[in-house]
Design a protein around this motif. Structure first.
Motif, PDB file in Angstrom:
ATOM      1  N   GLY A  60      41.474  56.847  24.915  1.00 21.50           N
ATOM      2  CA  GLY A  60      41.425  57.935  26.306  1.00 21.50           C
ATOM      3  C   GLY A  60      41.228  57.093  27.447  1.00 21.50           C
ATOM      4  N   GLN A  61      41.434  55.956  27.469  1.00 15.08           N
ATOM      5  CA  GLN A  61      40.965  54.948  28.609  1.00 15.08           C
ATOM      6  C   GLN A  61      42.421  54.951  29.560  1.00 15.08           C
ATOM      7  N   SER A  62      42.349  55.072  30.676  1.00 21.50           N
ATOM      8  CA  SER A  62      43.646  54.812  31.612  1.00 21.50           C
ATOM      9  C   SER A  62      43.754  53.237  31.927  1.00 21.50           C
ATOM     10  N   PRO A  63      45.024  52.736  32.308  1.00 18.78           N
ATOM     11  CA  PRO A  63      44.901  51.326  32.566  1.00 18.78           C
ATOM     12  C   PRO A  63      44.478  51.337  34.241  1.00 18.78           C
ATOM     13  N   ALA A  64      43.690  51.687  34.523  1.00 15.06           N
ATOM     14  CA  ALA A  64      43.137  51.539  35.871  1.00 15.06           C
ATOM     15  C   ALA A  64      42.960  50.258  36.495  1.00 15.06           C
ATOM     16  N   LYS A  65      43.192  50.294  37.854  1.00 14.91           N
ATOM     17  CA  LYS A  65      43.043  48.840  38.301  1.00 14.91           C
ATOM     18  C   LYS A  65      42.076  48.974  39.788  1.00 14.91           C
ATOM     19  N   CYS A  66      41.946  47.833  40.420  1.00 11.04           N
ATOM     20  CA  CYS A  66      40.921  47.874  41.648  1.00 11.04           C
ATOM     21  C   CYS A  66      41.466  47.118  42.741  1.00 11.04           C
ATOM     22  N   VAL A  67      41.037  47.358  44.162  1.00 12.30           N
ATOM     23  CA  VAL A  67      41.490  46.740  44.944  1.00 12.30           C
ATOM     24  C   VAL A  67      40.104  46.428  45.660  1.00 12.30           C
ATOM     25  N   VAL A  68      40.137  45.412  46.747  1.00 11.75           N
ATOM     26  CA  VAL A  68      38.649  45.087  47.382  1.00 11.75           C
ATOM     27  C   VAL A  68      38.960  45.456  48.854  1.00 11.75           C
ATOM     28  N   VAL A  69      37.974  46.357  49.470  1.00 11.68           N
ATOM     29  CA  VAL A  69      38.110  46.886  50.702  1.00 11.68           C
ATOM     30  C   VAL A  69      36.720  45.764  51.550  1.00 11.68           C
ATOM     31  N   GLN A  70      36.843  45.984  52.888  1.00 10.66           N
ATOM     32  CA  GLN A  70      35.753  45.465  53.583  1.00 10.66           C
ATOM     33  C   GLN A  70      35.241  46.223  54.992  1.00 10.66           C
ATOM     34  N   ALA A  71      34.230  46.372  55.071  1.00 13.09           N
ATOM     35  CA  ALA A  71      33.770  47.335  56.252  1.00 13.09           C
ATOM     36  C   ALA A  71      34.107  46.325  57.573  1.00 13.09           C
ATOM     37  N   VAL A  72      34.746  46.868  58.335  1.00 13.76           N
ATOM     38  CA  VAL A  72      35.526  46.295  59.736  1.00 13.76           C
ATOM     39  C   VAL A  72      35.593  47.150  60.576  1.00 13.76           C
ATOM     40  N   GLU A  73      34.528  46.912  61.896  1.00 15.21           N
ATOM     41  CA  GLU A  73      34.451  47.815  62.797  1.00 15.21           C
ATOM     42  C   GLU A  73      34.351  49.554  62.450  1.00 15.21           C
ATOM     43  N   GLY A  74      33.480  49.272  61.588  1.00 15.69           N
ATOM     44  CA  GLY A  74      33.105  50.937  61.092  1.00 15.69           C
ATOM     45  C   GLY A  74      34.086  51.689  60.190  1.00 15.69           C
ATOM     46  N   LYS A  75      34.869  50.966  59.588  1.00 22.46           N
ATOM     47  CA  LYS A  75      35.978  51.773  58.580  1.00 22.46           C
ATOM     48  C   LYS A  75      36.189  50.547  57.555  1.00 22.46           C
ATOM     49  N   PHE A  76      36.382  51.099  56.410  1.00 20.49           N
ATOM     50  CA  PHE A  76      36.878  50.376  55.213  1.00 20.49           C
ATOM     51  C   PHE A  76      38.179  49.902  55.348  1.00 20.49           C
ATOM     52  N   VAL A  77      38.807  48.930  55.075  1.00 16.34           N
ATOM     53  CA  VAL A  77      39.990  48.439  55.024  1.00 16.34           C
ATOM     54  C   VAL A  77      40.491  47.465  53.814  1.00 16.34           C
ATOM     55  N   THR A  78      41.623  47.655  53.316  1.00  9.18           N
ATOM     56  CA  THR A  78      41.928  46.936  52.074  1.00  9.18           C
ATOM     57  C   THR A  78      42.194  45.419  52.413  1.00  9.18           C
ATOM     58  N   VAL A  79      41.634  44.736  51.780  1.00 10.68           N
ATOM     59  CA  VAL A  79      41.788  43.054  52.271  1.00 10.68           C
ATOM     60  C   VAL A  79      42.213  42.276  50.795  1.00 10.68           C
ATOM     61  N   TRP A  80      42.364  42.830  49.522  1.00 13.79           N
ATOM     62  CA  TRP A  80      42.669  41.896  48.565  1.00 13.79           C
ATOM     63  C   TRP A  80      43.142  43.062  47.421  1.00 13.79           C
ATOM     64  N   PRO A  81      43.938  42.552  46.591  1.00 11.39           N
ATOM     65  CA  PRO A  81      44.726  41.443  46.908  1.00 11.39           C
ATOM     66  C   PRO A  81      45.907  41.541  47.862  1.00 11.39           C
ATOM     67  N   GLU A  82      46.248  40.315  48.228  1.00  8.51           N
ATOM     68  CA  GLU A  82      47.068  40.064  49.356  1.00  8.51           C
ATOM     69  C   GLU A  82      48.326  41.039  49.411  1.00  8.51           C
TER      70      GLU A  82
END
Length: 403
Positions: A369-391
Motif C-alpha cells: 500500500g506504499q506509494s513511491p513518494a519522493k522529496c525535495v528540499v526547500v529553504q526559507a528565503v526572504e519570508g517564503k520557502f523555495v525549492t533549492v535541491w535537487p538541482e
C-alpha cells in the motif's frame, strides 16, 4: 464530543492508466462517501484545517466536472470529523464513520499518533484507508491489506538528508558532525531511528541527541546542549509550533546551524511567521508549490483562487492527490464497494491529471500500500520557502545562513 461536518464538492479527474478486470458499469449509484479524519481542534488544529481545505478543493472540482462519470455522475461526499488531535478520538471516529455513516473509504489523519489507531480500525473493518501525511514506517509494514499511503516512509528521509548534506559539502559548506532534535511521538521516533542510523553511516557522526514532547514551552536547555555539541547541522522532526519555539531558542543563543526541518510540519506559515529565526532554515518535504509540473501549477492556481493570500503546503498537496486517488479508484472499480475500491487502488497508476502533482513520475501503490513518494528540499528565503535541491528542480541555489 466530536464535531462532524458534511462537505459535498468535486473536480476534473484527468487521465490515469488503470489495469482493472471488467466490472459491470454501475448506473445511478449513490454518492461516494469518503470519511475525512482531521484534527480541527487540539494541538494539531492548524494542520488539520489546512488539509481540510485541500480535501474540499478536490471534492469541489470533481463534483463540478460531473462527478464520478463511471458511476453515472455520482457525487463525492466528504463526511468530515474532528479527531481533536487525540489518538483515542481518531479510533472512535473511524469506527463511527465506518459503522454509522457507512463510508466507502477513510482518509487522514495527519500525525502518526492519530493515524495508527485509525488504520487499525480500517483494517479490522475491511475499509480502505488512505494515509495522507503520517510517515511512521510500520503503517505499511505490517501486512495490512486495506491501508494505503501517499506519504513517504520515515526510513527514506535519512537518505534524502544525507544526500543533501553531501550536496552542501560539494559546494564548500563545512559539515563534520550533526545533532538531532525529535519529538517523542511515533513520527518523531521513527524519523529519529532512521537519522541516528543513517547519518553516521554516511560520515556524519551524531554528537547530540535530544527528544522532547510536542507542545514543549521552553527549549532553552535543549538549545544549550545542541550549541555546546558543536554540530554544524541540526536535523529535526517537530510540529510547526515546536519548530518556532526551538528556532527562537537557538537564535537567542546565537547558534545558527544548518537547520533541516522535517516535512510539512516545518514548511509551514507558522514557522515563516517567526521571521528571522526561521530565515535560512531548510525543510525536506514531499512537495513544493514551485515544482515545475503542470498538475502542480494547476493546483496552486486553483488553491489561490479558493483561498486568496494562502500558499499551499506539502501536506495539502498530499491530501489533494489522495482524495483524487480514491475517486479514480472508485471510477476504475465502477463501484463504491469497499473491496472493489481496495482492489482498484492496488492497480492504479496515475501519470497525469490533478493527482499527478507530487514529485514522483507515477502515483501508484505497491503490495504493502506504499506509494513511491519522493522529496525535495526547500529553504526559507526572504519570508517564503523555495525549492533549492535537487538541482534539476531547484528554483534557486541555497542561501548561506548569516549568524
Amino acid at each position: 464530543m466530536s464535531i462532524t461536518l458534511t462537505r459535498r464538492a468535486s473536480l476534473l479527474l484527468g487521465t490515469a492508466a488503470v489495469a482493472m478486470p471488467s466490472i459491470v458499469r454501475a448506473q445511478g449509484a449513490g454518492p461516494l462517501k469518503i470519511g475525512v479524519l482531521v484534527p480541527t481542534t487540539g494541538v494539531h488544529a492548524s494542520d488539520g484545517i489546512r488539509m481540510l481545505k485541500a480535501h474540499q478543493l478536490a471534492a469541489k472540482q470533481i463534483n463540478e466536472s460531473g462527478g464520478l462519470k463511471a458511476l453515472g455522475g455520482a457525487k463525492l461526499e466528504l463526511i468530515v470529523t474532528d479527531i481533536q488531535s487525540k489518538p483515542e478520538v481518531s479510533r472512535a471516529e473511524a469506527e463511527r464513520l465506518i459503522s454509522r455513516e457507512r463510508v466507502s473509504v477513510l482518509i487522514g489523519a495527519w500525525a502518526s499518533a492519530t493515524t495508527i489507531p485509525a488504520a487499525q480500525v480500517a483494517e479490522r473493518n475491511r475499509t480502505p484507508f488512505m494515509i495522507t501525511s503520517a510517515v511512521n514506517d510500520a503503517l505499511t509494514e505490517q501486512g495490512m491489506k486495506y491501508v494505503f499511503r501517499t506519504a513517504v516512509k520515515a526510513q527514506w528521509f535519512g537518505g534524502y538528508v544525507a544526500d543533501f548534506l553531501d550536496y552542501l559539502k560539494s559546494k564548500g559548506t563545512s559539515i563534520s558532525k550533526v545533532a538531532l532534535a525529535t519529538e517523542d511521538g511515533p513520527a518523531g521516533q521513527a524519523v529519529h531511528a532512521n537519522y541516528s542510523k543513517v547519518a553516521p553511516q554516511r560520515g556524519y557522526p551524531v554528537v547530540a541527541d535530544e527528544t522532547f514532547k510536542t507542545g514543549t514551552p521552553d527549549f532553552s536547555t535543549i538549545a544549550t546542549k545542541l550549541r555546546t555539541s558543536g554540530a554544524e547541522a541540526l536535523l529535526t522532526c517537530a510540529y510547526a509550533e515546536d519548530s518556532t519555539v526551538l528556532l527562537r531558542a537557538l537564535m537567542a543563543q546565537s547558534y545558527r546551524p544548518i537547520y533541516v526541518g522535517f516535512g510539512g510540519a516545518h514548511v509551514n506559515q507558522t514557522v515563516l511567521a517567526s521571521g528571522k529565526p526561521a530565515e535560512g532554515s531548510f525543510g525536506v518535504v514531499e512537495w513544493s508549490p514551485d515544482l515545475k509540473k503542470p498538475a502542480t501549477e494547476a493546483f496552486v492556481k486553483a488553491f489561490a483562487e479558493a483561498h486568496p493570500g494562502e500558499t499551499p503546503l506539502s501536506n495539502q498537496a498530499q491530501a489533494f492527490a489522495a482524495t483524487y486517488a480514491l475517486v479514480l479508484a472508485a471510477e476504475a472499480a465502477k463501484s463504491t464497494d469497499r473491496n472493489a475500491i481496495r482492489d482498484a487502488l492496488r492497480t492504479l497508476k496515475i501519470t497525469d491529471g490533478p493527482a499527478s502533482l507530487l514529485p514522483q513520475d507515477v502515483l501508484s501503490f505497491d503490495e504493502q500500500g506504499q506509494s513511491p513518494a519522493k522529496c525535495v528540499v526547500v529553504q526559507a528565503v526572504e519570508g517564503k520557502f523555495v525549492t533549492v535541491w535537487p538541482e534539476n528542480v531547484a528554483a534557486r541555489a541555497p542561501v548561506k545562513i548569516q549568524g
